[in-house]
Design a protein around this motif. Structure first.
Motif, short mmCIF file in Angstrom:
data_model
loop_
_atom_site.label_atom_id
_atom_site.label_comp_id
_atom_site.label_asym_id
_atom_site.label_seq_id
_atom_site.Cartn_x
_atom_site.Cartn_y
_atom_site.Cartn_z
N GLY A 1 30.05 53.72 40.84
CA GLY A 1 30.59 52.45 41.43
C GLY A 1 32.19 52.72 42.19
N LEU A 2 32.40 52.44 43.42
CA LEU A 2 33.85 52.67 44.43
C LEU A 2 34.01 51.31 43.83
CD1 LEU A 2 31.44 52.01 47.57
CD2 LEU A 2 32.44 54.48 46.91
N THR A 3 33.03 50.88 43.73
CA THR A 3 33.82 48.39 43.78
C THR A 3 33.49 48.00 41.71
OG1 THR A 3 31.25 48.61 43.11
CG2 THR A 3 32.18 49.05 45.25
N THR A 4 32.84 48.78 41.50
CA THR A 4 32.49 48.54 40.51
C THR A 4 33.94 47.39 39.26
OG1 THR A 4 30.71 49.09 40.01
CG2 THR A 4 30.92 46.94 39.27
N GLN A 5 34.25 46.70 37.96
CA GLN A 5 34.62 46.50 37.01
C GLN A 5 34.19 46.63 35.60
OE1 GLN A 5 35.40 43.11 38.00
NE2 GLN A 5 34.00 41.97 36.68
N SER A 6 34.70 47.87 34.97
CA SER A 6 33.57 47.73 33.41
C SER A 6 33.25 46.56 33.22
CB SER A 6 34.53 49.04 33.16
OG SER A 6 36.00 48.90 32.67
N GLY A 7 32.53 46.72 32.17
CA GLY A 7 32.05 45.46 30.80
C GLY A 7 30.67 45.41 30.84
N ASP A 8 30.64 44.08 30.88
CA ASP A 8 29.18 43.89 31.04
C ASP A 8 28.25 43.13 31.91
OD1 ASP A 8 27.74 40.60 29.72
OD2 ASP A 8 29.87 41.88 29.46
N SER A 9 27.50 43.07 32.76
CA SER A 9 27.66 42.69 34.21
C SER A 9 27.09 41.42 34.14
CB SER A 9 26.32 43.79 35.19
OG SER A 9 25.33 44.49 33.94
N GLY A 10 27.02 41.28 33.11
CA GLY A 10 26.48 39.51 32.67
C GLY A 10 27.23 38.63 33.59
N GLU A 11 28.86 39.23 33.35
CA GLU A 11 29.85 38.25 33.36
C GLU A 11 30.81 39.73 34.64
OE1 GLU A 11 32.25 36.45 30.56
OE2 GLU A 11 33.61 38.00 31.08
N VAL A 12 31.53 38.28 35.92
CA VAL A 12 32.12 39.46 36.55
C VAL A 12 33.37 38.35 36.69
CG1 VAL A 12 32.26 39.28 39.12
CG2 VAL A 12 30.08 39.79 38.00
N THR A 13 34.34 38.26 36.38
CA THR A 13 35.59 38.25 37.09
C THR A 13 36.33 38.71 38.20
OG1 THR A 13 35.85 38.83 34.62
CG2 THR A 13 37.80 38.32 35.98
N VAL A 14 36.62 37.43 38.54
CA VAL A 14 37.13 37.74 40.84
C VAL A 14 38.89 37.30 40.54
CG1 VAL A 14 37.18 37.37 42.48
CG2 VAL A 14 35.18 37.73 41.17
N GLU A 15 39.53 38.00 41.08
CA GLU A 15 40.79 37.27 40.98
C GLU A 15 41.55 37.06 42.23
OE1 GLU A 15 43.78 39.53 39.23
OE2 GLU A 15 45.57 38.49 39.40
N ALA A 16 42.16 35.45 42.68
CA ALA A 16 42.31 35.54 44.35
C ALA A 16 43.73 35.74 43.58
CB ALA A 16 41.99 33.92 43.64
N LEU A 17 44.18 36.38 45.16
CA LEU A 17 45.43 36.24 45.44
C LEU A 17 45.67 35.75 46.37
CD1 LEU A 17 44.83 40.51 44.95
CD2 LEU A 17 45.50 38.68 43.51
N ASP A 18 47.65 35.55 46.38
CA ASP A 18 47.89 34.67 47.17
C ASP A 18 48.11 35.42 48.81
OD1 ASP A 18 47.75 32.44 45.75
OD2 ASP A 18 50.15 32.73 45.85
N THR A 19 47.66 37.17 48.69
CA THR A 19 47.69 37.53 50.06
C THR A 19 46.27 36.96 50.67
OG1 THR A 19 46.40 39.43 48.68
CG2 THR A 19 48.90 39.43 48.56
N LEU A 20 45.90 36.62 50.21
CA LEU A 20 44.32 36.03 50.64
C LEU A 20 43.94 36.92 50.69
CD1 LEU A 20 45.90 33.31 53.77
CD2 LEU A 20 45.59 32.59 51.19
N ARG A 21 43.47 37.24 49.43
CA ARG A 21 42.09 38.31 49.32
C ARG A 21 41.75 37.89 47.84
NH1 ARG A 21 41.85 41.68 53.02
NH2 ARG A 21 43.68 41.97 54.64
N PHE A 22 40.76 38.46 47.72
CA PHE A 22 40.16 38.64 46.29
C PHE A 22 40.80 39.46 45.60
CE2 PHE A 22 36.62 35.81 48.15
CZ PHE A 22 36.82 34.56 46.93
#
Ligand SMILES: [Cu+2]
Length: 125
Positions: free
Chosen positions: A29-50
């Motif tokens: 993974g370049l990408t991913t987060q750990s944890g079980d893949s049935g759940e994805v956490t996305v954070e919104a940033l005020d720089t207008l990005r995830f």
């Protein structure tokens, strides 16, 4: 039937920027987060990005946890999934929703006007 996903010009994001990788398992993974893949956490940033360019989940029921790391209102929608929309309106706000996804690459985005730079690819496999 989800037809509109052909536009995935995105997929391989070279590891620019070096976001913190939280040393997860899974070597690919370049990408991913750990944890079980049935759940994805996305954070919104005020720089207008995830917080990431891409996310990964296993096909089937996917719970998306959307956290506001900024203080603006942000939404999260998934291209091709009509009845799904998360919204966080204040700092620390969390919204979550579960969606049934087949394998593929999905574009996720924030539809608040002016926030079009907020998009990421959710890879379901
Ligand atoms: Cu936004």
């Amino acid at each position: 039937m989800i037809g509109a996903l052909a536009v995935a010009a995105v997929v391989v994001v070279p590891a620019c920027g070096g976001d913190d990788d939280d040393g997860g398992s899974g070597g690919d993974g370049l990408t991913t987060q750990s944890g079980d893949s049935g759940e994805v956490t996305v954070e919104a940033l005020d720089t207008l990005r995830f917080d990431r360019h891409s996310y990964r989940a296993s096909a089937g029921e996917v719970t998306i946890v959307y956290e506001n790391g900024g203080s603006l209102v942000h939404t999260l929608l998934i291209d091709g999934v009509d009845d799904f929309k998360l919204q966080v309106s204040a700092n620390g706000d969390t919204d979550r929703g579960t969606v049934d996804l087949e394998p593929g690459d999905y574009r996720t985005y924030c539809d608040v006007p002016g926030h079009s730079s907020m998009e990421a690819t959710l890879t379901v496999e």
